[in-house]
Enzyme design. Structure first.
Site, short mmCIF file in Angstrom:
data_model
loop_
_atom_site.label_atom_id
_atom_site.label_comp_id
_atom_site.label_asym_id
_atom_site.label_seq_id
_atom_site.Cartn_x
_atom_site.Cartn_y
_atom_site.Cartn_z
N ASN A 46 0.82 -1.21 0.00
CA ASN A 46 0.00 0.00 0.00
C ASN A 46 0.86 1.26 0.00
O ASN A 46 2.07 1.23 0.26
CB ASN A 46 -0.91 -0.01 1.23
CG ASN A 46 -2.20 0.78 1.01
OD1 ASN A 46 -2.30 1.63 0.12
ND2 ASN A 46 -3.21 0.50 1.82
N ALA A 48 2.61 4.27 1.46
CA ALA A 48 3.19 4.58 2.77
C ALA A 48 3.32 3.36 3.69
O ALA A 48 3.44 3.51 4.90
CB ALA A 48 2.39 5.68 3.48
N VAL A 49 3.32 2.15 3.11
CA VAL A 49 3.47 0.96 3.95
C VAL A 49 4.90 0.81 4.44
O VAL A 49 5.15 0.13 5.45
CB VAL A 49 3.02 -0.30 3.17
CG1 VAL A 49 4.06 -0.70 2.13
CG2 VAL A 49 2.73 -1.46 4.11
N SER A 52 9.93 2.14 0.64
CA SER A 52 11.22 2.82 0.47
C SER A 52 12.20 2.42 1.57
O SER A 52 13.39 2.20 1.31
CB SER A 52 11.02 4.34 0.46
OG SER A 52 10.23 4.74 -0.64
N GLU A 70 10.84 3.12 -7.43
CA GLU A 70 9.71 3.69 -8.14
C GLU A 70 10.06 5.08 -8.67
O GLU A 70 10.60 5.90 -7.92
CB GLU A 70 8.51 3.76 -7.19
CG GLU A 70 7.17 3.80 -7.86
CD GLU A 70 6.02 3.55 -6.89
OE1 GLU A 70 4.98 3.08 -7.33
OE2 GLU A 70 6.17 3.85 -5.69
N GLU A 141 10.54 -1.99 -7.39
CA GLU A 141 9.57 -1.42 -6.46
C GLU A 141 8.26 -1.22 -7.21
O GLU A 141 8.12 -0.32 -8.00
CB GLU A 141 10.07 -0.09 -5.89
CG GLU A 141 9.18 0.47 -4.79
CD GLU A 141 9.71 1.77 -4.23
OE1 GLU A 141 9.04 2.33 -3.33
OE2 GLU A 141 10.77 2.25 -4.68
N ASP A 207 4.83 13.21 5.08
CA ASP A 207 4.39 14.56 4.70
C ASP A 207 4.74 14.91 3.26
O ASP A 207 5.26 15.99 2.99
CB ASP A 207 5.00 15.59 5.67
CG ASP A 207 4.28 16.95 5.60
OD1 ASP A 207 3.08 16.96 5.30
OD2 ASP A 207 4.94 17.96 5.85
#
Length: 277
Positions: A46, A48-49, A52, A70, A141, A207
């Protein structure tokens, strides 16, 4: 189908060199079918899972692996083709931001770009060092598959893609993936799993400007798409080979960014998964 042929010509043009074709096309296809060549993994999950963070951990643990991240920067800064008089390219806009602000207007455009950028990454020639290595690995990714079966599918189901846009997207997606099938094969998926609520907290923490309007409901939709594919096995997949690709599910609910013990556990699971591929 005409759209698919046009995109195919553009892609083939980028691989026009006879030497490059000789190195990439036939040998790569034979290697994949013969069980040789690099193992190809894809990290899915998902928004922000923690992809990175996980990618950085992979690169630290296995510096010999090739990892393709990505291409978010490309989506954030669309450049006009050709240079201006001063040698720079005209900036056309931040398509990622445009898509989030006006999904009904820009979702099809964005999914076209995201798919093409992923496709080009997955079609890049295999580096010489990987061809020579005994056990080489390429990591992506996200993939051309999640572009369709997670994100574009979800945009259609929530009304951001119209019936005709979804039909056209699937048409050229299927055409191009069938055309380049041997070079897009994957040996395994790594699914990073966490609840939508956890992803929402991490989204707030990082953010990113374009994501400030994302609501929990959207993350819940994407979570369901991932679960349907990788856990429940209910997503209708149109490529037979894709149905048999092994999946490693990693629970990343706990923040592992600075937790050495948890990092070691996760990498241990990855290494075991790789040995069994």
């Amino acid at each position: 189908m005409a759209a698919g042929r046009f995109l195919l010509r553009r892609l083939r043009a980028s691989f026009r060199s006879p030497l490059r074709n000789a190195l990439v096309d036939a040998p790569h296809a034979r290697a994949m079918h013969d069980g040789g060549g690099p193992r190809r993994l894809c990290i899915e999950g998902n928004i922000a899972v923690g992809k990175s963070t996980f990618v950085k951990l992979l690169m630290k643990t296995h510096p010999e692996w090739q990892v393709a991240t990505e291409p978010i920067a490309e989506w954030q800064n669309i450049q006009a083709a050709g240079a201006q008089k001063d040698g720079t390219s005209k900036r056309l806009g931040n398509l990622l931001e445009m898509m989030y602000q006006e999904p009904a207007r820009w979702s099809y455009t964005f999914q076209t770009l995201s798919f093409m950028s992923r496709l080009k990454v997955q079609l890049e020639p295999i580096p010489g060092r990987l061809l020579q290595a005994e056990k080489s690995v390429r990591v992506f990714e996200r993939s051309v598959y999640s572009d369709r079966y997670i994100f574009a599918k979800n945009l259609f189901e929530n009304g951001s893609l119209s019936d005709i846009e979804w039909h056209i997207y699937q048409d050229w997606h299927s055409f191009l993936l069938q055309e380049f099938a041997n070079r897009l094969l994957l040996h395994g998926f790594i699914y990073l799993q966490a609840s939508p609520q956890v992803c929402m907290e991490r989204l707030y923490q990082r953010d990113r400007e374009e994501e400030k309007g994302i609501e929990l409901a959207y993350l819940q939709q994407l979570h369901s798409q991932h679960e349907d594919w990788f856990i429940n096995k209910t997503t209708k997949l149109h490529f037979e080979a894709l149905q048999h690709v092994p999946v490693l599910v990693l629970d990343v609910t706990e923040d592992f960014s600075e937790n050495a013990a948890r990092q070691e556990e996760l990498m241990g699971q990855v290494n075991t998964f790789m040995r069994n591929l």
